[in-house]
Design an enzyme around this catalytic site. Sequence first.
Site, mmCIF file in Angstrom:
data_model
loop_
_atom_site.group_PDB
_atom_site.id
_atom_site.type_symbol
_atom_site.label_atom_id
_atom_site.label_comp_id
_atom_site.label_asym_id
_atom_site.label_seq_id
_atom_site.Cartn_x
_atom_site.Cartn_y
_atom_site.Cartn_z
ATOM 1 N N ASN A 1 -0.181 61.624 21.012
ATOM 2 C CA ASN A 1 -0.396 61.516 22.523
ATOM 3 C C ASN A 1 -0.454 62.821 23.282
ATOM 4 O OD1 ASN A 1 2.226 61.165 22.242
ATOM 5 N ND2 ASN A 1 2.372 60.294 24.122
ATOM 6 N N GLU B 1 12.983 60.225 19.282
ATOM 7 C CA GLU B 1 12.290 59.805 20.393
ATOM 8 C C GLU B 1 11.366 58.682 20.415
ATOM 9 O OE1 GLU B 1 13.072 61.231 23.197
ATOM 10 O OE2 GLU B 1 14.389 62.905 22.652
ATOM 11 N N CYS C 1 5.012 58.042 26.780
ATOM 12 C CA CYS C 1 6.179 57.127 26.082
ATOM 13 C C CYS C 1 6.955 56.793 27.370
ATOM 14 C CB CYS C 1 7.199 58.130 25.402
ATOM 15 S SG CYS C 1 7.614 59.675 26.150
ATOM 16 N N GLU D 1 16.137 65.632 23.917
ATOM 17 C CA GLU D 1 15.188 66.798 24.067
ATOM 18 C C GLU D 1 15.368 67.395 25.569
ATOM 19 O OE1 GLU D 1 11.496 65.290 22.315
ATOM 20 O OE2 GLU D 1 12.086 66.356 20.496
HETATM 21 P P1 NAD Z 1 3.839 56.691 15.011
HETATM 22 O O1 NAD Z 1 5.150 56.364 14.799
HETATM 23 O O2 NAD Z 1 2.757 55.849 14.218
HETATM 24 O O3 NAD Z 1 3.526 58.226 14.281
HETATM 25 C C1 NAD Z 1 4.396 59.030 14.575
HETATM 26 C C2 NAD Z 1 4.238 60.264 13.743
HETATM 27 O O4 NAD Z 1 5.011 59.716 12.720
HETATM 28 C C3 NAD Z 1 2.981 60.548 13.078
HETATM 29 O O5 NAD Z 1 2.956 61.900 12.643
HETATM 30 C C4 NAD Z 1 3.047 59.554 11.724
HETATM 31 O O6 NAD Z 1 1.920 60.193 10.520
HETATM 32 C C5 NAD Z 1 4.431 59.962 11.267
HETATM 33 N N1 NAD Z 1 4.801 58.862 10.340
HETATM 34 C C6 NAD Z 1 4.680 57.450 10.506
HETATM 35 N N2 NAD Z 1 5.310 56.995 9.534
HETATM 36 C C7 NAD Z 1 5.955 57.838 8.793
HETATM 37 C C8 NAD Z 1 6.993 57.654 7.597
HETATM 38 N N3 NAD Z 1 7.109 56.434 7.004
HETATM 39 N N4 NAD Z 1 7.536 58.865 7.340
HETATM 40 C C9 NAD Z 1 7.281 60.052 7.969
HETATM 41 N N5 NAD Z 1 6.443 59.973 9.119
HETATM 42 C C10 NAD Z 1 5.788 59.054 9.444
HETATM 43 O O7 NAD Z 1 3.348 56.852 16.466
HETATM 44 P P2 NAD Z 1 2.173 57.162 17.219
HETATM 45 O O8 NAD Z 1 1.484 56.111 17.258
HETATM 46 O O9 NAD Z 1 1.762 58.709 16.537
HETATM 47 O O10 NAD Z 1 2.581 57.757 18.679
HETATM 48 C C11 NAD Z 1 3.039 56.634 19.696
HETATM 49 C C12 NAD Z 1 4.365 56.193 19.871
HETATM 50 O O11 NAD Z 1 5.251 57.488 20.055
HETATM 51 C C13 NAD Z 1 4.885 55.069 20.842
HETATM 52 O O12 NAD Z 1 5.711 54.407 20.574
HETATM 53 C C14 NAD Z 1 5.415 56.205 21.943
HETATM 54 O O13 NAD Z 1 6.077 55.483 23.056
HETATM 55 C C15 NAD Z 1 6.185 57.078 21.207
HETATM 56 N N6 NAD Z 1 6.511 58.345 21.845
HETATM 57 C C16 NAD Z 1 7.533 58.770 22.231
HETATM 58 C C17 NAD Z 1 7.918 59.886 23.237
HETATM 59 C C18 NAD Z 1 9.352 60.103 23.453
HETATM 60 O O14 NAD Z 1 9.677 61.216 23.900
HETATM 61 N N7 NAD Z 1 10.333 59.067 23.455
HETATM 62 C C19 NAD Z 1 6.934 60.566 23.349
HETATM 63 C C20 NAD Z 1 5.647 60.378 22.946
HETATM 64 C C21 NAD Z 1 5.327 59.315 22.242
#
Ligand code: NAD
Length: 494
Positions: free
Chosen positions: A151, A249, A283, A459
């Site tokens: 995002n 996060e 998020c 963070e």
């Molecule tokens: P996602 O969990 O699908 O992927 C995030 C990252 O993790 C990607 O780079 C993905 O390739 C990697 N990943 C996935 N499975 C993995 C594994 N088994 N081992 C290692 N890496 C792995 O999330 P997304 O769809 O990219 O992002 C959306 C999510 O992120 C939403 O839930 C959102 O709330 C959250 N988010 C949180 C914050 C925060 O600061 N808390 C900020 C932005 C987004």
Amino acid sequence: MQVFKPFIDGVSRDWKGSTIDSIDPATGKVWSRLARCGHAEADAAILSADCAFRSGPWAEADANARAAKLERLADVLQARWEELVEPEVRDNGKRISEVRSQFAGLHTWYRHFARAARDLAPEPQSNSIPGVKSTGYHVPFGVVVAITPWNSPLMILAWKLAPALAAGNTVVVKPSEMATASTVAFAKMAFDAGLPKGVLNVVTGLGHEAGEALVRHPLTRKVTFTGSDAGGQKVAEAASASVIPTTLELGGKSAQVVFADCDLENTVNGVLSGIFLSNGQTCVAGSRLIVQSSIKDALTDRLLERSRALRPGNPMDPDTEIGPLANAPHYQKVIEIIARAKQEGATCLLDGLETVQGQAGYYVGPTIFDNVTAEMQLWHKEVFGPVLAITSFEQEADAIRLANDTDYGLAGGIWTSDPEKGQRVAAAMHSGTVYINHYRSVDPGSPIGGMKRSGYGRELGPEAIKEFLQTKSIWTGTHPVPDPFPAPQHPHHD
Ligand code: NAD
């Protein structure tokens, strides 16, 4: 067609696997490709980072020298951020006006943590043991793996990379397979700006392949992850196999609690920015609107009027107000959540699938559901899209109970003209950040992070650099050590 390759040891590398298509969500067409890396590239990147941590210019740099490198990177970013805008918009469909304002400020995160590096100092420890003093030294972990979502790839990377480097670690980034391009371009820029080779490497590819290989690598010492709670759980499980600390996060289902005594226009602006900026793909999206019954109609009418007027369009057009969702699987997920909310009996006041009809690409416009109850999926599931769930309350205690009725605990908003009530409700909300008469700001001075299923660790803020440091206690004796086995004292016999 351009292919975004892994960036390892200061060069764009060839890789062993295939490629992954990068689709422009505004058109649904492939605009570039990225390398599908695996174990071999993960291993090369971690070895490069480990080597840079142990020897060479980065290992020899003290905190001031690291700060100077970060400041140089900030200068280059401030001069060249425009180059990074288009790759990000093409990858994740975020509106160019939002990306431009994020990127114009990217350098500030690096400057902030450069200052934090300069402020690092050993801490004298008080101990009660005579003849010895002890001091706490803050030492880096070594190789940090940073895993980022699609995002806001470069802003979220800055929140990880700047403190990790300020602390003296080296970093391997695994950007989301859904938005990789800007991270690869940024890594090259950082290298041009003088970051020594190996200090920042990028391994592209899928989470369960490249990502997991990085987390499980025996030389990885710390993992910082932003993404879904399901992804975070897998990463923490993998990291636990080698007893590596993680910062997570994760997602949210944040509540906006609106009291009847609020300033209505101010509240409308805050609620709109919380849920429809970035199409709800943030998020901290304020996705549950908990509003006092007596003003529900007035607030809802105004929200509907403003939301209906938002213009969908190409995210590269600066006048666009609603861009596409970032990718096809996510679009599908949001559509299914909207259909289920209708099936479960929520009242659909504004259907974002109807308002964007005829638009190519993955578009969903602002969507508003009323009468959402705790039994419905929409109340609990993170949509990460432009879908607002409304419910009402009579008493303050009910508002607090509803706000806390979620597994998540990332953020929350309160709208009231009564400052005491604002503070009282904020104290009762189980979330890492609460905004009163305001929503959605982030700043290097204020920590961000989750409670409950939204993750752990922080963070930004003063704690952020500590997430990338370990305290080493060094004890120094200043007096002779007493004999631990003194000869027994026998009574004298004359
Ligand atoms: P996602 O969990 O699908 O992927 C995030 C990252 O993790 C990607 O780079 C993905 O390739 C990697 N990943 C996935 N499975 C993995 C594994 N088994 N081992 C290692 N890496 C792995 O999330 P997304 O769809 O990219 O992002 C959306 C999510 O992120 C939403 O839930 C959102 O709330 C959250 N988010 C949180 C914050 C925060 O600061 N808390 C900020 C932005 C987004």
